[in-house]
Write an enzyme that holds these catalytic residues in place. Sequence first.
Site, PDB file in Angstrom:
ATOM      1  CG  ASP A 113       3.212 -35.522 -23.600  1.00 56.57           C
ATOM      2  OD1 ASP A 113       2.302 -35.901 -22.637  1.00 56.57           O
ATOM      3  OD2 ASP A 113       3.650 -34.384 -23.428  1.00 56.57           O
ATOM      4  CD  GLU A 140      -1.664 -36.473 -21.875  1.00 62.12           C
ATOM      5  OE1 GLU A 140      -1.652 -36.258 -20.889  1.00 62.12           O
ATOM      6  OE2 GLU A 140      -0.571 -36.071 -22.886  1.00 62.12           O
TER       7      GLU A 140
END
Length: 437
Positions: free
Chosen positions: A116, A169
């Site tokens: 993330d 990401e």
Amino acid sequence: MEHPFYGSWGYQTTGYFAPTSRYGTPEDFMFLVDTLHRHGVGVILDWVPSHFPTDEHGLGYFDGTHLYEHADPRKGIHPDWNSYIFNYGRNEVRSFLTSSALHWLGTYHADGLRVDAVASMLYLDYSRQAGDWIPNEFGGRENLEALFFLRRLNEDIYQAHPDVQTIAEESTAWPMVSRPTYVGGLGFGLKWDMGWMHDTLEYFSRDPIHRRFHHHLLTFRMLYAFTENFELPLSHDEVVQGKGSLLRKMPGDNPARFANLRALFGYMWAQSGKKLLFMGGELAQWNEWYHETSLDWHLLEEASHAGVQRWVQDLNALHRAEPALHELDCDPAGFEWIDANDTEASAISLIRKARNGDTILVVCNFTPVTRTDYQVGVPTGGYWREVLNSDAADYGGGGQGNLGGVQATGEPWHGRPDSLRVVLPGLSCVYFKVLLP
């Protein structure tokens, strides 16, 4: 991973080695993963090495000192989430995070980690105003310590588990995110294509009468599509906080919205790159995702919603069965435009190819006008069987199509030696596969 507050969606991690106790014990989670594996389902976990909450029972100020985080708030506090940022310059912190990643892959047998907020790790000035950040030793904005950590992390993961994926990401134009570290890359297996996601949702949110003026939103990504190993995300971030569900982003009356959504999924599965669809999209939910409630499973009692679910199911089945749709996902040899420039009809046509030459033709029509004699160039003659059609009645469509397939005409078109004349329903994606003699 264990987290203190549901409203963080799990991204404010406190237990870097513990699955959340809300659903059972670590052994229960192991049983879940093994059960999924026995049914052919892989398990990819969200993993958050970019920041952590300030809760006293977490890692913050762990032993009365800034052990895991930077002491200086210009490096140690994340302005977006008011959370602590790991001090990647410390050997102990890098070791802790790497051990966490290897734990999920080794002990729990996860098949991959989606990492993330990588962009927030790469830049020292991420979401910061001038004067609120400290340059690196060379005066730049790149976080050299985070870069060292990410490269070493991916090397360690792939050395121990060469059959997994790490997925970044990463929302900026940082180069070579999914390229090997020995050529200067970050070493991830895949990178989210955020540009595709923004362009595509902007295109599909427009009234079809205006789409011909925005055709570039469909075609632009192919200029950079093979610079990384991309994954196409329609993620949680796109269906929360007032953005509306995917179905509500679609223009028109209800039948048009469902047709647009089916066309969106058909176009997405036809593109090069891996696919990510957030839960609820396959149900055509009206409501945004909300972390306190379950999905709206009751919608499947309605034919239109059940049809979208069946469409996604059949797209997945074809995607898995046809190497042309996945084998060369990250290789330009696997993708070819037939016609990327039919702006007046808001139509595109392309072919996907496997290593052995097997070919899938995909033709999409993004207006509600049915094209009853639409000519498309093809690389070979023969009978082209219609293998999927988003307008089929089974999916909630109008049932228009090509009666099982189309025979090539022998007429060259689009610079190809042969062509088809197909029925292209309004707001549809149609897949064809040639049956060679």
